[in-house]
Write a protein that holds these residues in place. Structure first.
Motif, short mmCIF file in Angstrom:
data_model
loop_
_atom_site.label_atom_id
_atom_site.label_comp_id
_atom_site.label_asym_id
_atom_site.label_seq_id
_atom_site.Cartn_x
_atom_site.Cartn_y
_atom_site.Cartn_z
N GLU A 22 -1.44 4.07 9.74
CA GLU A 22 -0.99 5.33 9.15
C GLU A 22 0.06 5.03 8.08
O GLU A 22 1.07 4.37 8.36
N LEU A 23 -0.17 5.49 6.86
CA LEU A 23 0.81 5.41 5.78
C LEU A 23 1.56 6.73 5.75
O LEU A 23 1.06 7.74 5.25
N LEU A 24 2.76 6.74 6.31
CA LEU A 24 3.46 7.99 6.58
C LEU A 24 3.86 8.72 5.31
O LEU A 24 3.83 9.96 5.26
N LYS A 25 4.24 7.99 4.28
CA LYS A 25 4.71 8.65 3.05
C LYS A 25 3.59 9.34 2.30
O LYS A 25 3.84 10.20 1.45
N HIS A 26 2.35 8.97 2.59
CA HIS A 26 1.19 9.56 1.91
C HIS A 26 0.35 10.42 2.85
O HIS A 26 -0.69 10.95 2.41
N ALA A 37 0.83 -1.21 0.00
CA ALA A 37 0.00 0.00 0.00
C ALA A 37 0.86 1.25 0.00
O ALA A 37 0.56 2.23 -0.70
N SER A 38 1.93 1.23 0.77
CA SER A 38 2.80 2.41 0.86
C SER A 38 3.48 2.72 -0.47
O SER A 38 3.75 3.89 -0.78
N ARG A 39 3.72 1.68 -1.27
CA ARG A 39 4.39 1.88 -2.57
C ARG A 39 3.42 2.31 -3.67
O ARG A 39 3.86 2.77 -4.73
N GLN A 40 2.11 2.16 -3.45
CA GLN A 40 1.15 2.48 -4.50
C GLN A 40 1.00 3.99 -4.67
O GLN A 40 0.75 4.71 -3.70
#
Length: 431
Positions: free
Chosen positions: A222-226, A120-123
């Protein structure tokens, strides 16, 4: 039960009604957009003094030290017949109905499918991220397929940590309350891509033929990069035929996975034992209208496929028997959770589940020792509670504190920090 009629509804809600879909880890005939991969995890970690493999990595065990203990000689009814409608957290059950894990370790099984969070974080697109997050939420119950053993109730102050460098996360949990029983957990990605945390209050009730577990509490990812946050609650779990017939697991209720920065863009549905599909909201609403008009197969009533025993008692219909995965129906990931290699006791907090003598005794097949130790630990916990009452002292949690969920505003237990600095001063003596 008719598995084809059960749907998950993400974004507006997951209707994770019962499912008897044909699924096992050895037989994954899954189609669809999202695959909930419950295949055996043979990842390896780096905790304790283990001999390195040729590739420099370290290997986890693949089996338990002793065979599973038979429960055939014990009568659940003799214990539960006076407990109908009552909460089961205050009822002492024989150790034969347990599995050799603490509930804190059971919570950790969320992390078996942490690759979905990394995915998910890479999408780059929010819809693809939502799909992966929804699959991750469903994966938490996938390992409960045919898991009818009861985990050990955590002692107040008990903890569990897990570091998996190969899977890219570290995890810490603590039993922060005994009555009501509340377990708090916190996990973070080693590459700073996510935070995963929450608190769970499993309310158990006995209803004659079944035991129902309602896992109250909020789960947050929590997806920190997004800069995105998702919250949800787990479905209700029910163990059927605790008195007569074959035990089996049912999941039902509504699980709403909420992205706190998005409107309704995409619908996700499916069966928790198989797969998820994604669809345009307009098309999905059209289907729901047909469903409300009755233009679909009706759900089977709970007793439609039931059978009667010689005494006329109805046995809840049992899904098709699946091939077991491991002892106690553990996945390979779960088998490794209570592993205690040489040197690990020097690293772990003195409150870690791996150090519990009753669970260790059961894992090693010594049921008499396990029962004795369970009774001793529970009495030690009661005496500590009486001592606090005499001194008018309140229990102090070590790694978590009460607060509000930053996204929902509801009461929650939040990670205070500092565990992985290995300062264990102030940890209680619970074993």
């Amino acid at each position: 039960m008719n598995g084809e009629e059960e749907f998950f509804d993400a974004v507006t809600g997951f209707d994770s009604d019962n499912s008897s879909g044909e699924f096992s880890e050895a037989n994954q005939r899954i189609t669809g957009v999202i695959r909930v991969d419950t295949s055996k995890s043979n990842g390896i970690g780096k905790v304790g003094e283990r001999p390195p493999q040729e590739n420099g990595l370290q290997k986890h065990r693949t089996s338990l030290p002793a065979p599973m203990f038979t429960r055939s000689d014990f009568s659940v009814w003799s214990i539960l017949k006076k407990c109908i409608g009552l909460e089961l957290s205050k009822i002492t059950m024989p150790i034969a109905f347990n599995e050799p894990l603490s509930f804190l370790q059971r919570i950790t099984e969320y992390m078996e499918h942490v690759y979905l969070i990394h995915k998910a974080s890479r999408q780059p697109q929010p819809l693809e991220r939502m799909q992966s997050v929804a699959a991750f939420a469903v994966s938490a119950v996938a390992s409960q397929w045919e898991r009818t053993g009861k985990p050990f109730n955590p002692l107040l102050g008990e903890t569990y940590e897990l570091i998996r460098e190969d899977l890219g996360f570290r995890f810490i949990s603590e039993q922060v309350s005994h009555h009501p029983p509340i377990s708090a957990f916190y996990s973070e990605g080693l590459s700073q891509d996510f935070l995963f945390h929450g608190s769970i209050y499993p309310k158990l009730k006995f209803w004659g033929k079944s035991v129902e577990a309602e896992p109250r509490g909020t789960i947050t990812l929590e997806l920190l990069k997004h800069d995105e946050a998702y919250t949800w609650t787990n479905p209700t779990c029910c163990v059927h035929n605790v008195i007569i017939g074959k035990l089996w697991i049912e999941q039902y209720g509504t699980v709403e996975i909420l992205n706190h920065s998005k409107k309704k863009l995409f619908m996700i549905y499916g069966k928790w034992t198989e797969c998820l599909w994604g669809i345009d909201p307009v098309a999905y609403e059209s289907f729901k209208k047909q469903e409300r008009r009755g233009d679909h197969l009706k759900k089977a009533k709970p007793t439609d496929n039931g059978s009667e025993n010689a005494d006329g008692d109805v046995v809840d219909a049992v899904p098709e028997v699946q091939e077991t995965v491991q002892m106690y129906n553990f996945t390979s990931f779960t088998v490794s959770l209570n592993e205690l290699e040489t040197g690990m006791e020097k690293i772990l907090a003195p409150t870690d589940c791996r150090l519990r003598p009753d669970i260790r005794g059961m894992e090693n097949g010594n049921m008499d020792l396990a029962s004795q130790e369970k009774e001793r630990l529970e009495e030690k916990q009661r005496e500590a509670r009486r001592e606090r009452a005499r001194e008018e002292a309140e229990w102090q949690t070590r790694w978590f504190h009460q607060g509000s969920n930053p996204y929902t505003g509801t009461p929650d237990w939040l990670y205070t920090g500092g565990y992985f600095e290995r300062d264990y001063s102030g940890c209680p003596d619970i074993y």
